[in-house]
Design a protein around this motif. Structure first.
Motif, PDB file in Angstrom:
ATOM      1  N   ARG A  81      -3.063  -3.175  -7.388  1.00 25.02           N
ATOM      2  CA  ARG A  81      -3.329  -2.100  -8.344  1.00 25.02           C
ATOM      3  C   ARG A  81      -4.592  -1.348  -7.934  1.00 25.02           C
ATOM      4  NH1 ARG A  81      -2.083  -6.383 -12.021  1.00 25.02           N
ATOM      5  NH2 ARG A  81      -0.171  -5.995 -13.223  1.00 25.02           N
ATOM      6  N   LYS A  82      -4.603  -0.064  -8.243  1.00 24.29           N
ATOM      7  CA  LYS A  82      -5.830   0.720  -8.093  1.00 24.29           C
ATOM      8  C   LYS A  82      -6.679   0.518  -9.329  1.00 24.29           C
ATOM      9  CE  LYS A  82      -6.453   5.123  -8.993  1.00 24.29           C
ATOM     10  NZ  LYS A  82      -6.392   6.606  -8.987  1.00 24.29           N
ATOM     11  N   ARG A 137       0.788   4.165  -2.880  1.00 26.40           N
ATOM     12  CA  ARG A 137       0.529   5.584  -2.604  1.00 26.40           C
ATOM     13  C   ARG A 137       1.632   6.471  -3.167  1.00 26.40           C
ATOM     14  NH1 ARG A 137      -1.308   3.618   2.519  1.00 26.40           N
ATOM     15  NH2 ARG A 137       0.757   4.060   3.399  1.00 26.40           N
ATOM     16  N   ILE A 178      -4.476   8.216  -4.049  1.00 27.14           N
ATOM     17  CA  ILE A 178      -4.813   7.274  -2.984  1.00 27.14           C
ATOM     18  C   ILE A 178      -4.472   7.909  -1.647  1.00 27.14           C
ATOM     19  CG2 ILE A 178      -4.421   4.964  -2.049  1.00 27.14           C
ATOM     20  CD1 ILE A 178      -3.558   4.070  -4.811  1.00 27.14           C
ATOM     21  N   ASP A 210       0.887   6.815  -6.863  1.00 24.37           N
ATOM     22  CA  ASP A 210      -0.427   7.378  -7.202  1.00 24.37           C
ATOM     23  C   ASP A 210      -0.880   8.277  -6.052  1.00 24.37           C
ATOM     24  OD1 ASP A 210      -3.076   7.943  -7.853  1.00 24.37           O
ATOM     25  OD2 ASP A 210      -3.413   5.969  -8.738  1.00 24.37           O
ATOM     26  N   GLU A 243     -11.490   4.932  -8.367  1.00 22.18           N
ATOM     27  CA  GLU A 243     -11.515   5.978  -7.346  1.00 22.18           C
ATOM     28  C   GLU A 243     -12.945   6.477  -7.213  1.00 22.18           C
ATOM     29  OE1 GLU A 243      -9.628  10.441  -6.459  1.00 22.18           O
ATOM     30  OE2 GLU A 243      -9.051   9.314  -8.250  1.00 22.18           O
ATOM     31  N   CYS A 265       0.830  -1.211   0.000  1.00 26.51           N
ATOM     32  CA  CYS A 265       0.000   0.000   0.000  1.00 26.51           C
ATOM     33  C   CYS A 265       0.858   1.253   0.000  1.00 26.51           C
ATOM     34  CB  CYS A 265      -0.934  -0.016   1.217  1.00 26.51           C
ATOM     35  SG  CYS A 265      -2.210  -1.297   1.169  1.00 26.51           S
ATOM     36  N   LEU A 310      -8.996  -1.315  -4.687  1.00 23.19           N
ATOM     37  CA  LEU A 310      -7.728  -1.921  -5.070  1.00 23.19           C
ATOM     38  C   LEU A 310      -7.938  -3.383  -5.432  1.00 23.19           C
ATOM     39  CD1 LEU A 310      -5.540  -0.541  -2.124  1.00 23.19           C
ATOM     40  CD2 LEU A 310      -6.086   0.592  -4.289  1.00 23.19           C
ATOM     41  N   CYS A 345     -10.364   4.560  -2.595  1.00 22.47           N
ATOM     42  CA  CYS A 345     -10.102   3.824  -3.829  1.00 22.47           C
ATOM     43  C   CYS A 345     -10.408   2.336  -3.649  1.00 22.47           C
ATOM     44  CB  CYS A 345      -8.631   3.975  -4.251  1.00 22.47           C
ATOM     45  SG  CYS A 345      -8.165   5.669  -4.669  1.00 22.47           S
TER      46      CYS A 345
END
Length: 322
Positions: free
Chosen positions: A283-284, A239, A245, A242, A287, A235, A273, A271
């Protein structure tokens, strides 16, 4: 997105990336235009079929097959409503699917009266719902609506109480209670989920606490810890790459039904995931801005697909449906 503040909003479809070229070609053939007249009340999504309610009449249902030419929408009767005695109420209901020679649908309806429960089990047969069984649960713990129940082979697994699972054997019409592994509780939201085992011989229990995710397999009356994943570093790296997040103190499991425990969807920092359990990748995929995010429905297809006759082999994730 199943937005609780906007009942008329259509579902949102998110394409899973990256995709191999051969899968992208199949995705371009899918037809989701029918959802302009469908409600966001998705009830089940499995093997290329989506079970949903309809805008035109929310008591009516449809089974949509996006891979079929022309949309493949079949209208089916509304869910049964048992006549309840005075003082009784519905405390649990869910549509379940089972893969055999074809895709079969079951409907569970639990009524409660004076701390005693009865379960109505319906099955879709010849285009109509027929009551399969009417069972007294007695003093067993009342099934919880979340995490969702799963149907594995001839057994239905339902979360119950803080630390139990109620198992209904449709073959013997018997109930049993299973204790969760030591130290595991269902919690108020987003801490446990059930997943169908690939060989229909057991069920997975997925548990997350803070940033630690564990996967257990229930087989031959024992719990076996099959995987343990620390999500903290994953995580943190996500972050960094991206900025959308937000920082979170923990991750939550989305309300979902998936097969085999190969992947799960998590919720953190505004978000959604996607965690690939085998590849250890995070991966995201979406959102969201709403404070209340509804259910998530992974849309899977038979792979490789064959048109018009589908050959039932291994499944691949194609789209993510909210």
């Amino acid at each position: 997105i199943d937005d609780r503040y906007c009942d008329s909003a259509p579902p949102t479809f998110v394409r899973m990336l990256p995709q191999p070229a051969e899968l992208s070609a199949i995705v371009r053939r899918t037809n989701f235009s029918a959802y302009r007249r469908l409600s966001p009340g998705m009830l089940d999504c499995r093997n290329g079929s989506v079970f949903t309610t309809l805008y035109t009449d929310k008591s009516a249902l449809g089974v949509h097959r996006p891979l079929c030419h022309g949309g493949g929408l079949t209208i089916v009767p509304s869910l049964p409503r048992p006549l309840l005695p005075l003082g009784s109420s519905c405390t649990f209901r869910q549509v379940l699917s089972k893969q055999g020679d074809g895709l079969s649908y079951y409907y569970l309806y639990v009524e409660s009266s004076n701390q005693e429960y009865r379960m109505h089990v319906y099955m879709m047969q010849d285009g109509s719902w027929r009551r399969h069984h009417l069972l007294d649960i007695g003093q067993l713990l009342r099934p919880r609506s979340k995490p969702k129940a799963v149907l594995v082979g001839n057994k239905i697994y339902m979360a119950a109480g803080p630390t139990n699972i109620v198992v209904l054997d449709l073959k013997t019409l018997s109930f049993s209670t299973v204790q969760l592994p030591q130290g595991v509780e269902h919690g108020s939201r987003g801490t446990t989920m059930l997943s169908r085992a690939g060989d229909a011989s057991g069920v997975y229990l997925i548990h997350v606490k803070e940033f630690q995710l564990r996967i257990w397999l229930r087989k031959e009356d024992n719990w076996l810890l099959v995987d343990s994943i620390c999500l903290h570093e994953m995580c943190a790296n996500l972050r960094k790459s991206d900025s959308t997040i937000k920082n979170g103190h923990n991750v939550l499991l989305m309300d979902q039904v998936v097969d085999y425990g190969d992947f799960v969807f998590l919720q953190m920092g505004g978000c959604v995931l996607h965690l690939d359990v085998r590849c250890r990748t995070l991966r995201k995929v979406y959102e969201y801005r709403s404070t209340h995010l509804g259910d998530i429905h992974p849309f899977t297809m038979i792979w490789p697909p064959a048109f018009p006759t589908v050959k039932y082999e291994s499944c691949k994730v194609c789209l993510l449906v909210f």
